[in-house]
Write an enzyme that holds these catalytic residues in place. Structure first.
Site, mmCIF file in Angstrom:
data_model
loop_
_atom_site.group_PDB
_atom_site.id
_atom_site.type_symbol
_atom_site.label_atom_id
_atom_site.label_comp_id
_atom_site.label_asym_id
_atom_site.label_seq_id
_atom_site.Cartn_x
_atom_site.Cartn_y
_atom_site.Cartn_z
ATOM 1 N N GLN A 114 0.846 -1.203 0.000
ATOM 2 C CA GLN A 114 0.000 0.000 0.000
ATOM 3 C C GLN A 114 0.874 1.241 0.000
ATOM 4 O OE1 GLN A 114 -3.272 -0.131 -0.231
ATOM 5 N NE2 GLN A 114 -3.825 -2.196 0.418
ATOM 6 N N TYR A 126 -6.112 -12.199 -1.888
ATOM 7 C CA TYR A 126 -5.392 -11.073 -2.494
ATOM 8 C C TYR A 126 -4.499 -10.447 -1.417
ATOM 9 C CZ TYR A 126 -9.298 -11.677 -5.719
ATOM 10 O OH TYR A 126 -10.245 -12.201 -6.568
ATOM 11 N N GLU A 168 -2.510 -15.525 -2.706
ATOM 12 C CA GLU A 168 -1.894 -14.434 -3.467
ATOM 13 C C GLU A 168 -1.257 -15.026 -4.726
ATOM 14 O OE1 GLU A 168 -1.276 -10.972 -3.502
ATOM 15 O OE2 GLU A 168 -0.004 -11.468 -5.212
ATOM 16 N N ASP A 194 -9.322 -8.213 -0.902
ATOM 17 C CA ASP A 194 -8.713 -6.915 -1.221
ATOM 18 C C ASP A 194 -8.206 -6.976 -2.659
ATOM 19 O OD1 ASP A 194 -7.483 -4.467 -1.160
ATOM 20 O OD2 ASP A 194 -5.925 -5.025 0.270
ATOM 21 N N CYS A 198 -10.493 -0.887 -4.038
ATOM 22 C CA CYS A 198 -9.854 0.331 -4.559
ATOM 23 C C CYS A 198 -10.610 0.846 -5.781
ATOM 24 C CB CYS A 198 -8.395 0.063 -4.892
ATOM 25 S SG CYS A 198 -8.154 -1.243 -6.084
HETATM 26 N N1 SAH Z 1 -3.990 -7.044 0.830
HETATM 27 C C1 SAH Z 1 -2.709 -6.608 0.355
HETATM 28 C C2 SAH Z 1 -2.602 -6.564 -1.185
HETATM 29 C C3 SAH Z 1 -3.708 -5.855 -1.891
HETATM 30 S S1 SAH Z 1 -3.392 -5.502 -3.590
HETATM 31 C C4 SAH Z 1 -2.348 -5.268 0.946
HETATM 32 O O1 SAH Z 1 -3.186 -4.612 1.557
HETATM 33 O O2 SAH Z 1 -1.185 -4.864 0.820
HETATM 34 C C5 SAH Z 1 -4.054 -6.853 -4.429
HETATM 35 C C6 SAH Z 1 -3.155 -8.072 -4.443
HETATM 36 O O3 SAH Z 1 -3.847 -9.078 -5.192
HETATM 37 C C7 SAH Z 1 -1.812 -7.901 -5.114
HETATM 38 O O4 SAH Z 1 -0.804 -8.380 -4.265
HETATM 39 C C8 SAH Z 1 -1.913 -8.762 -6.384
HETATM 40 O O5 SAH Z 1 -0.680 -9.370 -6.733
HETATM 41 C C9 SAH Z 1 -2.921 -9.805 -5.977
HETATM 42 N N2 SAH Z 1 -3.722 -10.413 -7.060
HETATM 43 C C10 SAH Z 1 -4.095 -9.878 -8.229
HETATM 44 N N3 SAH Z 1 -4.886 -10.729 -8.910
HETATM 45 C C11 SAH Z 1 -5.023 -11.839 -8.133
HETATM 46 C C12 SAH Z 1 -5.735 -13.071 -8.290
HETATM 47 N N4 SAH Z 1 -6.455 -13.298 -9.376
HETATM 48 N N5 SAH Z 1 -5.662 -13.967 -7.294
HETATM 49 C C13 SAH Z 1 -4.929 -13.727 -6.170
HETATM 50 N N6 SAH Z 1 -4.231 -12.576 -5.987
HETATM 51 C C14 SAH Z 1 -4.278 -11.642 -6.946
#
Ligand code: SAH
Length: 456
Positions: A286, A315, A336, A384, A411
């Site tokens: 973030q 995520y 992830e 997320d 977001c």
């Molecule tokens: N919750 C974390 C990351 C949020 S961003 C935080 O707050 O820091 C969203 C995340 O989802 C990223 O790390 C991205 O790599 C991952 N992502 C994107 N598409 C995805 C999918 N289809 N399945 C699992 N993860 C995914």
């Protein structure tokens, strides 16, 4: 071709009152129900305009004069920040920005007919200098290597050294690296001819630690004068990590797949809600430290966690949410897709002395259906996702697994309301959306919603 029946013509002048501000921060004036979009004007303002483009259902105009300014107008904002897309809302007073973001969510919920309350946006104490990450293109202009920002909708570089919303320490590093690249004569990349060397400079900074990582994104594996250059960058304040990222492709994607650590450690460290995190170059993190703590705290409070809970953090990035709640619950399962981020997440669990986390590398929309098949128990699900939101396969699997609670961190309010509609139709209830301003001065809207299972 269909005949255009617009009430205005190109190059025609007019005047009117701005009635609305779109998601993209464009002012709207309606001429007989036909909307004209106008940059750099605010709702309530009386303006003179010149029509610049006429389409079938909407047009564009340029402001000639603001005859009556909005009380929410902030004067003296440099045009570059508005035009290059760095801070499109900078002309709007901060309280009005927070209302604007709340209103975006209200409008979108109305479109899917969900009668949720939208709480006032949680604002930021610091509205500039908040970003902990920068990715800056490097190009040659009139024979000189420059760093800056692309002009809107183009790849023309506009040299810039104060990026307004980035931590000033990051701006200082970018400027210093630019000067060193000039001094050592390391060429900038040329997109047109796919020649030259340095494409981007990425800098990341841990706000709690002041540690900075510099990533030089290069078209070639090795840099001219590499040893001397790296030694000089390593001597800059706060720099604990330098990486050369190799990106030989003709692509808009900034980072290439291969990288080489050339100084220090392969990560920076930061802290969130009392936990430590290692963040490597390829992992999502973030960008607004202080607001992230508020966002996570809002999500954690909404989850109402119990000691026996099995929690899924989908995520999960480098594991920040799961690690923040692990001490309060029985188990946390993280999903992830980026392997580097999962490696960081595992290291981060260890760093915080936590042993009740499990990690799955994969796409959430593929992992969740297999868990549904195996009847994996889960009490609370945090999601997320990136801007595109949840996929239909993921939602379908969640409705089979039936966690008692879902906390959705979003977001992008457009995909949030789409997904909320599906979850509500599938037996969940939500009462309130809480927007959190993660990106002051920009039009990005982040929100948290808790959903509770009402149907068995
Ligand atoms: N919750 C974390 C990351 C949020 S961003 C935080 O707050 O820091 C969203 C995340 O989802 C990223 O790390 C991205 O790599 C991952 N992502 C994107 N598409 C995805 C999918 N289809 N399945 C699992 N993860 C995914």
């Amino acid at each position: 071709m269909a005949k255009i029946q617009a009430p205005v013509r190109k190059n025609e002048k007019g005047s009117g009152t701005v009635t609305d501000l779109t998601y993209e921060a464009m002012g709207v004036i309606k001429v007989d129900d036909y909307p004209l979009f106008i940059a750099n004007v605010l709702p309530g303002e009386e303006i003179d305009y010149l029509v610049t483009k006429v389409n079938a259902h909407y047009g564009f105009a340029r402001v000639l004069a603001v005859k009556k300014a909005s009380p929410d107008r902030v004067e003296g904002v440099e045009r570059v920040y508005l035009q290059a897309g760095i801070a499109p809302l900078a002309q709007l007073s901060y309280p009005a920005q927070l209302k604007f973001k709340q209103q975006q969510v209200i409008n979108l919920l109305a479109k899917v007919k969900l009668p949720l309350t939208v709480a006032p946006t949680i604002g930021a104490d610091q509205q500039t200098g908040y970003r902990n990450k920068a990715q800056v293109p490097v190009r040659t202009i009139k024979g000189v290597l420059e760093t800056g920002i692309y002009r809107q909708k183009s790849h023309d570089l506009l040299p810039l050294s104060n990026f307004l919303i980035q931590a000033p320490q990051i701006d200082a590093t970018i400027k210093a690296v630019r000067d060193l690249l000039r001094e050592f004569g390391v060429p900038a990349y040329n997109e047109q001819y796919h020649s030259g060397v340095i494409r981007h400079i990425m800098v990341r900074r841990g706000q709690a630690t002041g540690q900075q990582m510099v990533v030089l994104v290069s078209k070639q594996r090795h840099l001219p004068h590499e040893i001397e250059l790296i030694e000089a960058i390593a001597a800059l304040p706060e720099v604990v990590s330098i990486i050369i990222n190799y990106n030989p492709k003709t692509t808009n994607v900034i980072l290439g797949a291969q990288e080489r650590l050339v100084h220090g450690q392969p990560y920076i460290e930061d802290e969130l809600l009392g936990h430590k995190f290692h963040i490597s170059a390829q992992s999502f993190y973030q960008v607004n430290h202080d607001q992230t703590e508020k966002l996570y705290q809002t999500a954690i409070d909404a989850a109402d966690l119990q000691p026996d809970d099995v929690v899924v953090d989908a995520y999960s990035g480098i594991g920040t949410i799961g690690i923040s709640v692990a001490e309060k619950v029985k188990t946390v399962k993280e999903i992830e897709v980026v392997p580097e981020a999962v490696a960081d997440a595992k290291a981060n669990a260890q760093l915080n002395g936590l042993t009740n986390l499990e990690f799955t590398v994969g796409k959430a929309e593929e992992v969740m259906p297999t868990w549904a098949e195996q009847q994996v128990k889960m009490d609370v699900l945090f999601v997320d996702p990136p801007r595109k939101g949840l996929s239909p396969e993921f939602v379908a699997a969640v409705l089979q697994v039936k966690p008692a609670k879902i906390v959705y961190i979003s977001c992008n309010p457009a995909t949030l309301v789409r997904d909320l509609r599906l979850l509500v139709d599938g037996g969940y209830e939500a009462k309130t959306v809480q927007p959190v301003d993660m990106f002051p001065l920009t039009n990005h809207v982040e929100s948290v919603v808790a959903l509770t299972r009402v149907e068995k």
